[in-house]
Write a protein that holds these residues in place. Sequence first.
Motif, PDB file in Angstrom:
ATOM      1  N   GLY A 271      -5.562 -58.488 -75.889  1.00 37.76           N
ATOM      2  CA  GLY A 271      -5.171 -58.184 -74.527  1.00 37.76           C
ATOM      3  C   GLY A 271      -5.428 -56.741 -74.143  1.00 37.76           C
ATOM      4  N   THR A 272      -5.076 -56.407 -72.918  1.00 36.25           N
ATOM      5  CA  THR A 272      -5.148 -55.046 -72.401  1.00 36.25           C
ATOM      6  C   THR A 272      -3.762 -54.406 -72.460  1.00 36.25           C
ATOM      7  N   GLU A 273      -3.631 -53.182 -72.004  1.00 35.23           N
ATOM      8  CA  GLU A 273      -2.359 -52.467 -72.082  1.00 35.23           C
ATOM      9  C   GLU A 273      -1.201 -53.205 -71.396  1.00 35.23           C
ATOM     10  N   PRO A 274      -1.377 -53.812 -70.212  1.00 38.05           N
ATOM     11  CA  PRO A 274      -0.232 -54.520 -69.620  1.00 38.05           C
ATOM     12  C   PRO A 274       0.334 -55.630 -70.493  1.00 38.05           C
ATOM     13  N   THR A 275      -0.470 -56.171 -71.403  1.00 42.81           N
ATOM     14  CA  THR A 275       0.054 -57.231 -72.268  1.00 42.81           C
ATOM     15  C   THR A 275       0.934 -56.697 -73.394  1.00 42.81           C
ATOM     16  N   ILE A 276       0.971 -55.411 -73.574  1.00 42.84           N
ATOM     17  CA  ILE A 276       1.838 -54.844 -74.616  1.00 42.84           C
ATOM     18  C   ILE A 276       3.179 -54.412 -74.033  1.00 42.84           C
ATOM     19  N   GLN A 277       3.345 -54.561 -72.729  1.00 41.66           N
ATOM     20  CA  GLN A 277       4.596 -54.178 -72.093  1.00 41.66           C
ATOM     21  C   GLN A 277       5.692 -55.193 -72.416  1.00 41.66           C
ATOM     22  N   PRO A 278       6.943 -54.763 -72.420  1.00 41.59           N
ATOM     23  CA  PRO A 278       8.043 -55.635 -72.844  1.00 41.59           C
ATOM     24  C   PRO A 278       8.134 -56.959 -72.093  1.00 41.59           C
ATOM     25  N   ALA A 279       7.874 -56.951 -70.792  1.00 41.90           N
ATOM     26  CA  ALA A 279       8.004 -58.195 -70.018  1.00 41.90           C
ATOM     27  C   ALA A 279       7.000 -59.243 -70.489  1.00 41.90           C
ATOM     28  N   TRP A 280       5.775 -58.814 -70.783  1.00 38.83           N
ATOM     29  CA  TRP A 280       4.742 -59.759 -71.252  1.00 38.83           C
ATOM     30  C   TRP A 280       5.094 -60.261 -72.651  1.00 38.83           C
ATOM     31  N   ILE A 281       5.465 -59.355 -73.539  1.00 40.62           N
ATOM     32  CA  ILE A 281       5.819 -59.743 -74.910  1.00 40.62           C
ATOM     33  C   ILE A 281       6.985 -60.733 -74.900  1.00 40.62           C
TER      34      ILE A 281
END
Length: 442
Positions: A271-281
Amino acid sequence: MSDKLPHRAQGTWWLAPLNGRVAVAVAFVVTVAACGSTTQSATPKTYTGTLTFASFNPFTGPDASFGPEMQAGCIVAAHLINKAGGVLGHQVQCITVDTRGDPADAVPAAQKMIATTSNLVGMNGPSSDEAQATVPIINRAHIPMFADTGQAAFDKNSNDYFWRLTPPDDAAGIAMAIYAYRKGYRRGAAVFGSDLSSQSNVPTLVSTFKKLGGQIVLNQSLALDQSSYRSEVQAAVAANPDVIFTEADPQTDAAYLSQLQQLHGLIPVIGTEPTIQPAWIKAVGGAIGKANLAQIYAAAQPYAPSQGPAWKVFNTELLASASEIPQPDQWAQDPYTQTDYDAIVTMALAMIMANTPDPSFFNQQIANVVADSPGATEVHSYQEGKDALAAGKKIHYVGAGGPIVLDKYHNSSGAFQVAGYATDGSNPQLDIVSAADIAKYA
């Protein structure tokens, strides 16, 4: 907000969607903004009261996680600036301006922000969702903006008040492709949301993976937040990829990967950086299981060392700001929060160098704040920079996100870190893709 920032709802603006002729209206506004004429005053404006920085980003909509990530950096910087006595006798505050991730909402939001905000001296944003529609408006208003847009359209930026401290999305696409090829993947599926921010990663991802010798077997643009992606998942299964590249909002990727798990079984995801954010995780881990996510997942994000004296100053204040920043530790290693913090500190130091908070004058000093010029004293915080300038020294600000090396287009690029996910919530480093490696395919 001054020393105590108000609750976000008090400082967030939202404007209702425009009518069906929005595309024409937005185009007209941008054209007018780009073609009008303004002149800089011969002397700086006089300011009284608190100076305002805006976080101009989505706080609602598919990319709603972008806004809190940005505002966390502004809050931390404002606290430290005010604790150091403010800027030229002024305290500073942060407000939030919700673009909703849509040019139809962002254009009037930008106009209202410029017209009604008292002592607006700088901002973080805009994001990729609304940058092309709003950068000309903000630039015309002589407001320095530290954008988190990754769009390649700004790689050769010509706007005097536009600055970017993180690598563009075309570099992110290249980093994802390089890492995938290093891992032995040869058949990739590009599965990205249909929003502008997500799609800006795709062209260089596809071209670089092909140049390396890989094959993109499927390129899907997903309508966001659908109840089912069964047909899209079936198409992916039929294409037989050995890796999925993705960026979409948490709900979309959670639904897609859950249905992939049910219909076929999971395959590796980059993924890209937004996928490492808590909401995505949280969403994806909840949908497919945290242990499963840990086995298949990696994400490329701009590299920030998250260590050293500047980061320690940032992180200490961040963790002390839980009353205003929910779960502040989630942003401790976030490269965008770190560079949003650096942007506010850089602007404040530029004001001291220019001896005015007038953006038309201090904007010219921004590059000098971060330049590694001969004889400059390296500083790692607003307090250190303020003290050095008061002593008559030149400064070289090295921030929480690391050294800032601006090119003639006001861009600062760099390496990418590839991080994984562990079930304890940490993000172990898996690889580094250097700036030199990325440059080969840029």
